[in-house]
Design an enzyme around this catalytic site. Structure first.
Site, PDB file in Angstrom:
ATOM      1  N   LYS A  42      -3.252   0.265   0.221  1.00 61.70           N
ATOM      2  CA  LYS A  42      -2.931   1.484  -0.518  1.00 61.70           C
ATOM      3  C   LYS A  42      -1.426   1.704  -0.634  1.00 61.70           C
ATOM      4  O   LYS A  42      -0.951   2.441  -1.504  1.00 61.70           O
ATOM      5  CB  LYS A  42      -3.531   2.698   0.207  1.00 61.70           C
ATOM      6  N   ASP A 102       6.653  -6.738   6.878  1.00 65.61           N
ATOM      7  CA  ASP A 102       7.019  -6.576   8.289  1.00 65.61           C
ATOM      8  C   ASP A 102       6.838  -7.921   8.995  1.00 65.61           C
ATOM      9  O   ASP A 102       7.737  -8.760   8.983  1.00 65.61           O
ATOM     10  CB  ASP A 102       6.142  -5.470   8.885  1.00 65.61           C
ATOM     11  N   ASP A 158       1.773   5.008   5.550  1.00 67.93           N
ATOM     12  CA  ASP A 158       1.010   6.004   6.312  1.00 67.93           C
ATOM     13  C   ASP A 158       1.081   5.808   7.821  1.00 67.93           C
ATOM     14  O   ASP A 158       1.457   4.753   8.323  1.00 67.93           O
ATOM     15  CB  ASP A 158      -0.467   5.922   5.919  1.00 67.93           C
TER      16      ASP A 158
HETATM   17  C1  PRP Z   1       0.887  -2.522   5.251  1.00 70.50           C
HETATM   18  C2  PRP Z   1       1.741  -2.807   4.042  1.00 70.50           C
HETATM   19  C3  PRP Z   1       1.673  -4.292   3.875  1.00 70.50           C
HETATM   20  C4  PRP Z   1       1.504  -4.776   5.286  1.00 70.50           C
HETATM   21  C5  PRP Z   1       2.796  -5.314   5.798  1.00 70.50           C
HETATM   22  O1  PRP Z   1      -0.442  -2.387   4.850  1.00 70.50           O
HETATM   23  O2  PRP Z   1       1.271  -2.135   2.905  1.00 70.50           O
HETATM   24  O3  PRP Z   1       0.577  -4.685   3.088  1.00 70.50           O
HETATM   25  O4  PRP Z   1       1.054  -3.680   6.071  1.00 70.50           O
HETATM   26  O5  PRP Z   1       2.715  -5.716   7.128  1.00 70.50           O
HETATM   27  P1  PRP Z   1       2.869  -7.203   7.629  1.00 70.50           P
HETATM   28  O6  PRP Z   1       4.078  -7.805   6.952  1.00 70.50           O
HETATM   29  O7  PRP Z   1       3.094  -7.041   9.113  1.00 70.50           O
HETATM   30  O8  PRP Z   1       1.622  -7.956   7.336  1.00 70.50           O
HETATM   31  P2  PRP Z   1      -1.605  -1.728   5.741  1.00 70.50           P
HETATM   32  O9  PRP Z   1      -2.418  -2.802   6.361  1.00 70.50           O
HETATM   33  O10 PRP Z   1      -1.027  -0.712   6.670  1.00 70.50           O
HETATM   34  O11 PRP Z   1      -2.534  -1.031   4.671  1.00 70.50           O
HETATM   35  P3  PRP Z   1      -2.190   0.172   3.666  1.00 70.50           P
HETATM   36  O12 PRP Z   1      -1.231  -0.387   2.637  1.00 70.50           O
HETATM   37  O13 PRP Z   1      -3.519   0.523   3.068  1.00 70.50           O
HETATM   38  O14 PRP Z   1      -1.591   1.294   4.463  1.00 70.50           O
END
Ligand code: PRP
Length: 178
Positions: A42, A102, A158
């Site tokens: 999202k 990240d 979030d």
């Molecule tokens: C977050 C963000 C990225 C991912 C990055 O998504 O939107 O897709 O984490 O992190 P990484 O580089 O450590 O893999 P999340 O899983 O929190 O879902 P969301 O976007 O629905 O909040």
């Protein structure tokens, strides 16, 4: 809600400027092409809405939903594909729009998935790049801002499903999640 934020890192004007800068660069780099913009739900919904309006090209728009944080403060090592794209990516030049890179595991997962399906090219435009968090060797092609290793929320990002509607990106007070 605003009281839960200890510091505003990037305000609305700064984010708009970043969307403008990246949109211009993307328009230049993809000249003559029709990229498929892939918004990662999202978190990237607001960023997508802002960047896509700064891209002066014919583009297709698709959404994909993956999950890694499971609502918490740190990325889990398991990435799950929650909602898939609706169209064929074979032969397409794909521009992934992310809110944050990240550990890089989500991006790696997406790149592998899209290339295995025959995408011609895959690049990413991320609002935030948390380079210190990297666990896999992957780089973002377009970066709005570098962020230090702090838990940030707002503008799509979030904590436990909340704060996505803040118009800025800020640091969440530690007392909220510890
Ligand atoms: C977050 C963000 C990225 C991912 C990055 O998504 O939107 O897709 O984490 O992190 P990484 O580089 O450590 O893999 P999340 O899983 O929190 O879902 P969301 O976007 O629905 O909040």
């Amino acid at each position: 809600m605003n009281n839960d934020i200890s510091e505003v890192l990037f305000n609305e004007a700064q984010i708009e400027e970043a969307a403008n800068r990246l949109g211009k660069q993307i328009t230049k780099d993809y000249e003559g092409q029709k990229p498929l913009v892939l918004s990662v739900l999202k978190g990237a919904y607001l960023w997508t809405a802002d960047v896509i309006r700064k891209i002066d090209l014919y583009v297709d728009l698709e959404f994909i939903k993956i999950s890694s944080y499971h609502g918490g403060v740190s990325s889990s090592n398991e990435i799950a594909l929650v909602t898939d794209v609706q169209s064929d990516v074979k032969g397409r030049d794909i521009l992934i729009l992310e809110d944050i890179v990240d550990t890089g595991q989500s991006l790696q997962f997406l790149e592998d998935l899209l290339l295995s399906r025959g995408a011609n090219s895959v690049r990413v435009a991320t609002l935030l790049d948390k380079k210190e968090g990297r666990k896999v060797d992957i780089k973002a092609d377009y970066v709005g801002f570098d962020v230090r290793n702090e838990f940030v929320v707002g503008y799509g990002l979030d904590y436990k499903g909340l704060y996505r509607n803040l118009p800025y990106v800020g640091i969440l007070k530690q007392e909220i999640y510890s």
